[in-house]
Design an enzyme around this catalytic site. Structure first.
Site, PDB file in Angstrom:
ATOM      1  CB  THR A   1      34.701  43.641   2.754  1.00 31.03           C
ATOM      2  OG1 THR A   1      34.919  43.685   4.285  1.00 31.03           O
ATOM      3  CG2 THR A   1      33.832  42.361   2.532  1.00 31.03           C
TER       4      THR A   1
ATOM      5  CD  GLU B   1      30.954  41.607   5.189  1.00 28.22           C
ATOM      6  OE1 GLU B   1      30.402  41.898   3.850  1.00 28.22           O
ATOM      7  OE2 GLU B   1      31.541  42.467   5.781  1.00 28.22           O
TER       8      GLU B   1
ATOM      9  CE  LYS C   1      29.313  48.109  -3.291  1.00 28.85           C
ATOM     10  NZ  LYS C   1      28.394  47.048  -3.204  1.00 28.85           N
TER      11      LYS C   1
ATOM     12  CD1 TRP D   1      33.129  47.997  -0.781  1.00 28.61           C
ATOM     13  CD2 TRP D   1      31.701  49.844  -0.346  1.00 28.61           C
ATOM     14  NE1 TRP D   1      31.933  47.540  -0.300  1.00 28.61           N
ATOM     15  CE2 TRP D   1      30.862  48.449  -0.041  1.00 28.61           C
ATOM     16  CE3 TRP D   1      30.897  51.092  -0.053  1.00 28.61           C
ATOM     17  CZ2 TRP D   1      29.676  48.334   0.183  1.00 28.61           C
ATOM     18  CZ3 TRP D   1      29.688  50.776   0.302  1.00 28.61           C
ATOM     19  CH2 TRP D   1      28.905  49.655   0.554  1.00 28.61           C
TER      20      TRP D   1
HETATM   21  P1  AMP Z   1      30.003  44.257  -1.080  1.00 22.60           P
HETATM   22  O1  AMP Z   1      30.371  43.676   0.069  1.00 22.60           O
HETATM   23  O2  AMP Z   1      31.083  45.191  -1.623  1.00 22.60           O
HETATM   24  O3  AMP Z   1      29.444  43.511  -1.965  1.00 22.60           O
HETATM   25  O4  AMP Z   1      28.960  45.539  -0.628  1.00 22.60           O
HETATM   26  C1  AMP Z   1      27.716  45.018  -0.057  1.00 22.60           C
HETATM   27  C2  AMP Z   1      27.078  46.501   0.174  1.00 22.60           C
HETATM   28  O5  AMP Z   1      26.423  47.120  -1.185  1.00 22.60           O
HETATM   29  C3  AMP Z   1      25.533  46.309   1.077  1.00 22.60           C
HETATM   30  O6  AMP Z   1      25.774  46.213   2.298  1.00 22.60           O
HETATM   31  C4  AMP Z   1      24.738  47.476   0.529  1.00 22.60           C
HETATM   32  O7  AMP Z   1      25.225  48.547   1.213  1.00 22.60           O
HETATM   33  C5  AMP Z   1      25.293  47.638  -0.831  1.00 22.60           C
HETATM   34  N1  AMP Z   1      24.340  46.670  -1.571  1.00 22.60           N
HETATM   35  C6  AMP Z   1      24.280  45.783  -2.016  1.00 22.60           C
HETATM   36  N2  AMP Z   1      23.300  45.466  -3.170  1.00 22.60           N
HETATM   37  C7  AMP Z   1      22.311  46.418  -3.118  1.00 22.60           C
HETATM   38  C8  AMP Z   1      21.271  46.808  -3.514  1.00 22.60           C
HETATM   39  N3  AMP Z   1      20.718  45.860  -4.264  1.00 22.60           N
HETATM   40  N4  AMP Z   1      20.712  48.059  -3.255  1.00 22.60           N
HETATM   41  C9  AMP Z   1      21.433  48.943  -2.402  1.00 22.60           C
HETATM   42  N5  AMP Z   1      22.546  48.699  -2.133  1.00 22.60           N
HETATM   43  C10 AMP Z   1      23.100  47.330  -2.246  1.00 22.60           C
END
Ligand code: AMP
Length: 538
Positions: free
Chosen positions: A182, A326, A436, A441
């Protein structure tokens, strides 16, 4: 007393064995970047994965060695997932959009020994090779040549020297099988090391109706890249279901829509930005959403209500899910509520515009933002830090010395949410200082550090502001040094020399003062509140 059942190990190779045995002829279609197409079957995927396992062993790769991929979505990439874990190795999918310092860090941290890459990423490989001393073997997935200045085998030739007459590596179901990093927050990227057992349990969850609702009649297009959070587990779940896969190695909306129509895709999964691009393309072409589509899975960022509504009006079931690298990544699913059939259309849209409910295997709770011992009520009103635990949630990052969870196993997600009385999750904010944009990110802290490096900037804060195309874009809020008149163009130009081009804030707001907390830190919460309704000029 011992139970009376068999020791059948939950290893991911069992998934591909099942697919090849029970769904041998079900197809995996790939549309390559050059417009050509391949059609193989689950039986072919298994056979090629076994040949890759032999090729890895012939190259001296041992169980737990890391095998990296730098590639888009295609059937050879799928083969390499099963080939790498089949040899007992750990598959490490690398995001080609990372910048050089991140690519340097994660490959060296993972100690990757093999890298399989797409021809289009050859310039990255050529540039990074001197910084990647651990990589001993480079294999090119596609193209007429490797694009590199040293001899590199083509994937088909590399596995072609073997006959597939071998066995998968055996081991424990708690053995590691996959590594995903990540990035975006402060500090170096962190590796999440999935296990065979966690991956199989997660794959079984992915099959269920509230998630991907997979069976062998499903024709799924996993638009989510294979380098994003284990491609949401679709390569594993899809094998368990024997679903037909439709892959596109390019994310061009016109290509994706054409594939939808021709292959009669019934389900697809991707971040909101991709869906938005596809809907815009259809509108411009004056075409309806393809009639075959029955299920849309959307996650990674919040799905806009208007998008939920659009799909639902077309009779498509929406699964708006939340998850993280995670959490393997399924953390919540787009499950309908028990009273679903009694709700009016608008109320149903409201339910789906939230982040769904946890499936069996995931526990969620919110705790007070300043006192994590205070568990908040599920009243749909009280927001707090979202925590998660379960068998496919991280315990400790790869090579970390301490656990990432508290004594009761809770992992702090960095998201802020409310939980409704019926268990529906609704994300409201973030405590982690990241933005995001289009599913990728951007670190606010790194943007701010770059900005204050400019001689005319006294203080700077970057926040994510809603953007109609990218979900969020960074807005930089700047206090100038006294008597300095640095302007937006000059500052954007300066930032372009210090951060990746797509990180550069589209717009900069100059203010006299930034809000601060009692301890003197910039209050991002206040700043986000202040700019919540900010309208982008362009
Ligand atoms: P990643 O580890 O790059 O997949 O990012 C995870 C993060 O993306 C989460 O902790 C949230 O902050 C954001 N995220 C994932 N799914 C959603 C969703 N359906 N709505 C809003 N934020 C989301």
């Amino acid at each position: 007393m011992l139970g009376g059942m068999q020791d059948w190990k939950l290893r991911v190779t069992a998934l591909i064995d099942h697919a090849a045995r029970e769904h041998a002829t079900r197809e995996i279609v790939t549309r390559w970047a050059d417009g050509s197409e391949s059609r193989v079957t689950w039986a072919d995927i298994r056979h090629d994965a076994l040949r890759m396992t032999q090729a890895l062993r012939a190259a001296g790769i041992m169980p737990t060695d890391r095998i990296a991929t730098l590639a888009m979505n295609h059937h050879r990439h799928l083969v390499s997932w099963y080939g790498a874990v089949g040899a007992g190795g750990i598959l490490h999918t690398i995001n080609p959009r990372l910048f050089d310092d991140q690519l340097d860090y994660i490959v060296n941290h993972a100690e990757d020994r093999v890298l399989l890459y797409d021809r289009q990423w050859a310039p990255i490989v050529e540039r990074m090779k001197p910084r990647w001393p651990t990589i001993e073997h480079y294999i090119c997935f596609d193209g007429a040549d490797s694009g590199l200045s040293w001899p590199v085998p083509h994937f088909e030739d590399w596995i072609g020297a073997h006959d597939g007459q071998t066995e998968w590596a055996d081991g424990d179901e708690r053995d590691p099988c996959m590594l995903c990093y990540t990035s975006g927050t402060t500090g170096n990227p962190k590796g999440v090391l999935y296990e065979h057992r966690s991956t199989v349990l997660h794959a079984m969850c992915g099959l269920t109706v509230p998630v991907f609702s997979l069976d062998t009649r499903t024709v799924i297009m996993p638009i989510v890249p294979m380098f994003h959070a284990a491609s949401w587990g679709i390569p594993w779940s899809g094998a368990a279901a024997g679903a037909k896969f439709v892959y596109s190695a390019v994310n061009d909306p016109a290509v994706l829509c054409a594939m939808f129509e021709r292959e009669k895709v019934t389900a697809a999964a991707g971040v909101p930005t991709v869906w938005l691009g596809m809907l815009q393309h259809l509108d411009q072409a004056g075409k309806p959403i393809p009639a075959s589509l029955t299920q849309v899975v959307c996650g990674g960022s919040a799905m806009p209500r208007s998008m939920v509504e659009r799909f639902m009006r077309a009779g498509i079931r929406v699964a708006h899910a939340w998850g993280m690298t995670e959490t393997s990544p399924i953390g919540s699913t787009g499950a309908e509520t028990a009273n679903w059939d009694e709700l009016g259309f608008d109320e149903q849209v409201t339910v789906k515009a939230m982040q769904g409910r946890p499936p069996f295997g995931v526990e969620l709770r919110c705790v007070d933002l300043s006192d994590a011992t205070l568990v908040l009520p599920r009243d749909g009103k009280t927001s707090g830090a979202l925590q998660v635990r379960g068998p496919w949630v991280v315990k400790r990052y790869f090579k970390a010395e301490t656990d990432a969870i508290d004594a009761e196993g809770w992992f702090d997600t960095g998201d802020v949410a409310v939980i409704h009385p019926d268990g529906t999750l609704q994300l409201t904010d973030r405590t982690k200082d990241v933005i995001k944009s289009g599913g990728e990110w951007i670190s606010s802290v790194e943007l701010e550090n770059a900005a204050v490096g400019h001689p005319g900037v006294a203080e700077a804060a970057a926040i994510g502001v809603h953007h109609p195309k990218w979900d969020e874009r960074p807005l930089l809020v700047v206090v100038r040094k006294p008597e300095n008149d640095v302007d937006e163009t000059a500052l954007r130009q300066y930032l372009g020399q210090h951060v990746a081009k797509w990180w550069v804030p589209d717009e900069i707001a100059f203010v006299d003062e930034l809000p601060h907390t009692g301890t003197g830190k910039i209050s991002k919460k206040d700043l986000r509140d202040r700019f919540r309704d900010y309208r982008w000029r362009a």
